[in-house]
Design an enzyme around this catalytic site. Structure first.
Site, PDB file in Angstrom:
ATOM      1  CB  CYS A  55      -0.897   0.006   1.239  1.00 10.52           C
ATOM      2  SG  CYS A  55      -1.796  -1.525   1.500  1.00 10.52           S
TER       3      CYS A  55
ATOM      4  NE  ARG B  99      -6.317  -4.155   1.822  1.00 10.24           N
ATOM      5  CZ  ARG B  99      -7.219  -5.107   2.004  1.00 10.24           C
ATOM      6  NH1 ARG B  99      -8.499  -4.838   1.817  1.00 10.24           N
ATOM      7  NH2 ARG B  99      -6.851  -6.322   2.379  1.00 10.24           N
TER       8      ARG B  99
ATOM      9  CB  VAL C  77      -1.641  -8.668  -1.132  1.00  9.76           C
ATOM     10  CG1 VAL C  77      -0.853  -9.961  -1.194  1.00  9.76           C
ATOM     11  CG2 VAL C  77      -1.155  -7.707  -2.217  1.00  9.76           C
TER      12      VAL C  77
ATOM     13  N   GLY D 122       3.017  -3.094   3.463  1.00 13.42           N
ATOM     14  CA  GLY D 122       3.976  -4.185   3.479  1.00 13.42           C
ATOM     15  C   GLY D 122       3.341  -5.526   3.755  1.00 13.42           C
TER      16      GLY D 122
ATOM     17  CB  SER E 234      12.352  -9.782  -7.175  1.00 18.15           C
ATOM     18  OG  SER E 234      13.612  -9.251  -7.527  1.00 18.15           O
TER      19      SER E 234
END
Length: 619
Positions: free
Chosen positions: A2, A50, A53, A82, A382
């Site tokens: 967010c 937001r 997730v 986060g 990643s």
């Protein structure tokens, strides 16, 4: 994931300033496209955008506790950005202590953890995060940032309060903040030697990784809760390799928790291949089918590839080999030069960075990659951070007189990013001395074991510099380019448990087979094809199309031709024209783009975007 913003001012009633708080919140729309919220009281305003997730229905923010003070105010209000990956375990522990939960979100877990343990709760959190908690019981704001600085958080002190936000644009949307740059700010913008906590703007600070900022009436205090610590490593080679593997498996399993589509970013190098292989193995074990993986390439790049200083071969063949080997649903994002220099793309990259930082054509390339990924996925894993942690950069063991990432360049430190500056201004800001001073200060912060030999001391310095200075630049780029597209990128190698463990492994273990990243190779060799396990480190690819450099030079020419260009007083017009008059016979390297052509173009656009006033910079 967010965007958060906030405003605390004990000198005024913010209930009359809701429109400004809303304006600040609106600047975070790209970071949070799914929902928004604003909570305002007399001396505090918290805003939130937001990207849903986890617990899509129940995780709305700012989130308030059901417990209230005697005057009806919630004990705590949190605006959170986060992911805390161990939230399920923490929730069960907190339930055992008498807490109950109305949602499945990690936000509520963080809130209850603070109620239970106060600021000591930071030591229990595993994840990437930046958040604000307003404690109505004592009228105090708590700002918290994760240990490695994966998620950004900036603040701007006021006479009796503070402005804060995930990005500078949120703070600059408030008229109480001034966009001003002095000589130190210019040094920071050009030196490629980022100082933790500093930004190019006066009075605008970045909350340092592993730190808390407390704001009370008449008081603003920053406290450290985590740092890299030097400890003896007592495990032998086999135990070390085994523990690295255990950590990686646990980390990837935790970071694959998501209520929205998840994928991996796959270059075909060691780091991304390890994560992709572990992710597919985890998904298969849970009956979740094929993981989606993505790679990036440029039109004609693989077919016409020319070996470069740090790259022996193109990525595409390796990415395809790994995808076939582990069975992912692989997709390639194909880019062309015309897209990289497209004004709308470059403007989006500038607005995403929000500060005059960048690395040549890699920024628009990564932005376009993430735009393509976001079409089908909301979360991506990643491999960022593995080189800094495991010692993957080829200059690691060498003795360095300055920051190691400066030494492969033929450009002296004084010229990095400042090749076209006015001569008197260049002499006044003296980048060479600035970089030397920052390097010396960074080295002083490194703690060595008493019996460390010269090689061990040298490599510990390099590791510390990469983890505290260089990694910050890489993580910032990843965050800005991904969040500008509404994509959450997770970086499993930056789990603090892995960082702490490998940081203290001696160099002899990190290179036990004579190669870089020996521990990572040994811990994961059963997952990968031999060609990928043994592949040399190669950086993120850059375009080898000369058209890109022609376009950037044309942009620099337009700046010189426009009398109102804000950077014009800072440049040596003769030096710039000499450069522009030289024909481009071959594509510039990534280093040349970063050191010469890009900085003035980027800085000019940033100065114009935020209407930055130059203070104390004699031109």
């Amino acid at each position: 994931m967010c965007g958060i913003v906030g405003w605390v001012d004990f000198d005024r009633d913010l209930r009359t300033q809701t429109h400004i708080a809303q304006r600040m919140t609106d600047t975070m729309a790209l970071r949070g496209p799914d929902d928004e919220g604003l909570w305002v009281r007399e001396h505090v305003a918290l805003g939130h955008r937001r990207l849903a997730v986890i617990d899509i229905a129940g995780g709305r923010q700012p989130m308030r506790t059901p417990e209230t003070t005697h005057d009806g105010e919630p004990f705590l209000v949190i605006s959170y950005s986060g992911e805390v990956y161990n939230f399920a375990e923490l929730r069960e522990e907190l339930r055992g202590l008498g807490h109950w939960f109305a949602t499945r979100s990690d936000t509520e877990v963080v809130q209850r953890a603070y109620l239970q343990w106060g600021t000591d709760f930071t030591h229990r959190l595993n994840g990437m995060f930046a958040f604000a908690i307003w404690d109505s019981r004592v009228d105090e704001l708590i700002l918290v940032r994760d240990r490695l600085g994966i998620k950004p958080l900036y603040y701007y002190p006021l006479p009796d309060g503070v402005l804060f936000g995930s990005e500078p644009k949120a703070i600059l949307a408030n008229p109480a903040a001034r966009a001003e740059m002095d000589a130190d700010g210019l040094r920071d913008a050009l030196a490629v030697a980022r100082v933790p906590g500093r930004t190019p703007l006066r009075n605008l600070f970045e909350l340092r990784p592993g730190h808390i900022l407390r704001v009370r009436r008449g008081q603003l205090r920053e406290e450290r809760y985590w740092q890299l610590e030097t400890r003896p490593h007592t495990d032998d080679l086999d135990t070390t390799v085994g523990h690295v593997r255990e950590l990686l498996e646990d980390i990837v399993t935790k970071q694959m928790v998501s209520d929205v589509p998840l994928c991996t970013l796959l270059s075909g190098g060691l780091d991304s291949s390890v994560l992709t292989a572990l992710a597919q193995r985890t998904a298969s074990a849970h009956g979740e089918g094929r993981v989606r993986s993505y790679s990036v390439d440029f039109v004609g790049h693989t077919e016409n590839f020319q070996p470069e200083l740090l790259r022996e071969a193109p990525d595409t063949p390796f990415a395809l080999e790994l995808a076939r080997h582990v069975g992912t649903d692989h997709r390639e994002i194909l880019l062309d030069t015309a897209t990289l220099v497209e004004p709308t793309v470059r403007d989006a990259v500038l607005r995403a960075w929000d500060l005059p930082y960048g690395i040549g054509d890699q920024d628009p390339s990564i932005y376009q990659l993430f735009r393509g990924v976001r079409e089908a996925s909301t979360v991506a894993l990643s491999g960022e951070g593995a080189d800094e942690i495991f010692g993957g950069y080829l200059w690691f063991p060498a003795e360095q007189p300055t920051f190691p990432w400066h030494t492969p360049s033929p450009v002296p430190a004084a010229k990095l990013g400042a090749a076209f500056l006015d001569r008197d201004l260049a002499a006044a800001i003296d980048l060479d001395t600035y970089v030397k001073d920052q390097y010396a200060d960074a080295v002083r912060q490194v703690v060595h074991l008493p019996d460390a030999d010269a090689l061990e001391r040298r490599t510990r310095i390099s590791s510390h510099l990469h983890l505290t200075r260089f990694l910050a630049m890489m993580l910032d780029r990843k965050d800005r380019m991904s969040m500008a597209t509404g994509l959450e990128v997770r970086v499993p190698f930056c789990d603090h448990r892995l960082v702490e463990y490998v940081y203290n492994a001696p160099w002899s273990l990190k290179t036990f087979d004579g190669r870089e990243k020996s521990l990572l190779r040994a811990a994961t060799k059963d997952l990968l094809p031999h060609s990928i396990s043994q592949r040399k480190k190669a950086p993120y690819p850059t375009t080898q199309d000369i058209g890109y450099d022609v376009a950037i030079n044309q942009e620099l020419g337009k700046i010189m031709a426009e009398p109102a260009s804000p950077i014009l007083p800072l440049l040596d017009a003769e030096v710039v024209r000499t450069h522009l008059d030289k024909p481009i016979t071959e594509p510039y390297s990534m280093i040349a783009r970063s050191a010469y052509t890009e900085p003035p173009v980027r800085l000019n656009a940033w100065l114009a975007l935020h209407q930055v006033n130059l203070v104390g910079i004699n031109t």
